[in-house]
Design a protein around this motif. Structure first.
Motif, PDB file in Angstrom:
ATOM      1  N   SER A  80       0.938  -1.141  -0.128  1.00 45.17           N
ATOM      2  CA  SER A  80       0.012   0.000   0.023  1.00 45.17           C
ATOM      3  C   SER A  80       0.722   1.323   0.064  1.00 45.17           C
ATOM      4  CB  SER A  80      -0.924  -0.121   1.199  1.00 45.17           C
ATOM      5  OG  SER A  80      -0.144   0.114   2.353  1.00 45.17           O
ATOM      6  N   ARG A  81       2.152   1.027  -0.065  1.00 49.97           N
ATOM      7  CA  ARG A  81       3.099   2.235  -0.115  1.00 49.97           C
ATOM      8  C   ARG A  81       4.228   2.117  -1.129  1.00 49.97           C
ATOM      9  NH1 ARG A  81       7.521   1.891   4.108  1.00 49.97           N
ATOM     10  NH2 ARG A  81       8.352   3.087   2.670  1.00 49.97           N
ATOM     11  N   CYS A  82       4.851   3.078  -1.483  1.00 50.67           N
ATOM     12  CA  CYS A  82       5.947   3.453  -2.507  1.00 50.67           C
ATOM     13  C   CYS A  82       7.133   2.631  -1.876  1.00 50.67           C
ATOM     14  CB  CYS A  82       6.226   4.705  -2.961  1.00 50.67           C
ATOM     15  SG  CYS A  82       5.134   5.549  -3.781  1.00 50.67           S
ATOM     16  N   HIS A  83       7.893   1.983  -2.653  1.00 51.83           N
ATOM     17  CA  HIS A  83       9.222   1.177  -2.112  1.00 51.83           C
ATOM     18  C   HIS A  83      10.092   1.621  -3.123  1.00 51.83           C
ATOM     19  CE1 HIS A  83       7.644  -1.392   0.843  1.00 51.83           C
ATOM     20  NE2 HIS A  83       6.652  -1.322   0.199  1.00 51.83           N
TER      21      HIS A  83
ATOM     22  N   PHE B  99      18.150  -2.964  -9.466  1.00 53.06           N
ATOM     23  CA  PHE B  99      18.485  -4.207  -9.779  1.00 53.06           C
ATOM     24  C   PHE B  99      20.102  -4.171  -9.716  1.00 53.06           C
ATOM     25  CE2 PHE B  99      14.242  -4.468 -11.452  1.00 53.06           C
ATOM     26  CZ  PHE B  99      13.949  -5.406 -11.227  1.00 53.06           C
ATOM     27  N   ASP B 100      20.665  -5.566  -9.278  1.00 61.18           N
ATOM     28  CA  ASP B 100      22.202  -5.731  -8.998  1.00 61.18           C
ATOM     29  C   ASP B 100      22.572  -5.570 -10.348  1.00 61.18           C
ATOM     30  OD1 ASP B 100      24.745  -6.325  -8.454  1.00 61.18           O
ATOM     31  OD2 ASP B 100      24.234  -8.047  -7.410  1.00 61.18           O
TER      32      ASP B 100
ATOM     33  N   SER C 201      16.349  -3.660  -2.248  1.00 63.60           N
ATOM     34  CA  SER C 201      15.718  -2.696  -1.690  1.00 63.60           C
ATOM     35  C   SER C 201      16.629  -1.581  -1.199  1.00 63.60           C
ATOM     36  CB  SER C 201      14.903  -3.365  -0.220  1.00 63.60           C
ATOM     37  OG  SER C 201      14.249  -2.354   0.301  1.00 63.60           O
ATOM     38  N   GLY C 202      16.043  -0.273  -1.431  1.00 61.72           N
ATOM     39  CA  GLY C 202      16.637   0.880  -1.108  1.00 61.72           C
ATOM     40  C   GLY C 202      17.342   1.481  -2.291  1.00 61.72           C
ATOM     41  N   ASN C 203      18.010   2.625  -2.042  1.00 63.05           N
ATOM     42  CA  ASN C 203      18.536   3.468  -3.274  1.00 63.05           C
ATOM     43  C   ASN C 203      19.862   3.040  -3.724  1.00 63.05           C
ATOM     44  OD1 ASN C 203      16.399   5.603  -3.155  1.00 63.05           O
ATOM     45  ND2 ASN C 203      17.576   6.413  -1.344  1.00 63.05           N
ATOM     46  N   PRO C 204      20.079   2.810  -5.235  1.00 66.46           N
ATOM     47  CA  PRO C 204      21.324   2.404  -5.727  1.00 66.46           C
ATOM     48  C   PRO C 204      22.516   3.494  -5.181  1.00 66.46           C
ATOM     49  CG  PRO C 204      19.868   3.820  -7.613  1.00 66.46           C
ATOM     50  CD  PRO C 204      18.960   3.566  -6.169  1.00 66.46           C
ATOM     51  N   PRO C 205      23.737   2.929  -5.435  1.00 60.20           N
ATOM     52  CA  PRO C 205      24.736   3.857  -5.098  1.00 60.20           C
ATOM     53  C   PRO C 205      24.753   4.774  -6.049  1.00 60.20           C
ATOM     54  CG  PRO C 205      25.373   1.558  -5.517  1.00 60.20           C
ATOM     55  CD  PRO C 205      23.836   1.391  -5.814  1.00 60.20           C
ATOM     56  N   GLY C 206      25.511   5.919  -5.460  1.00 57.13           N
ATOM     57  CA  GLY C 206      25.423   7.218  -6.287  1.00 57.13           C
ATOM     58  C   GLY C 206      24.658   8.392  -5.611  1.00 57.13           C
TER      59      GLY C 206
END
Length: 51
Positions: A10-13, A17-18, A30-35
């Motif tokens: 029910s929420r944004c994530h 992709f590796d 899960s999470g933000n990519p490096p950079g």
């Protein structure tokens, strides 16, 4: 589409992709990519509810 185990659909994530995973077996992280960090979320502009 198969949901990721443990995610509240029910929420944004944020995920990416590796880039080192093989093309025939992608690995979602899960999470933000490096950079640099992504721009802030502006509802209905660049962050749509439910996506």
């Amino acid at each position: 589409m198969t949901p990721v185990a443990g995610w509240d659909l029910s929420r944004c994530h944020t995920f990416y992709f590796d880039p080192n995973a093989p093309d025939n077996k992608p690995v979602m992280i899960s999470g933000n990519p490096p950079g640099p960090p992504p721009p802030p979320c502006i509802p209905l502009v660049n962050c749509l509810p439910g996506l």
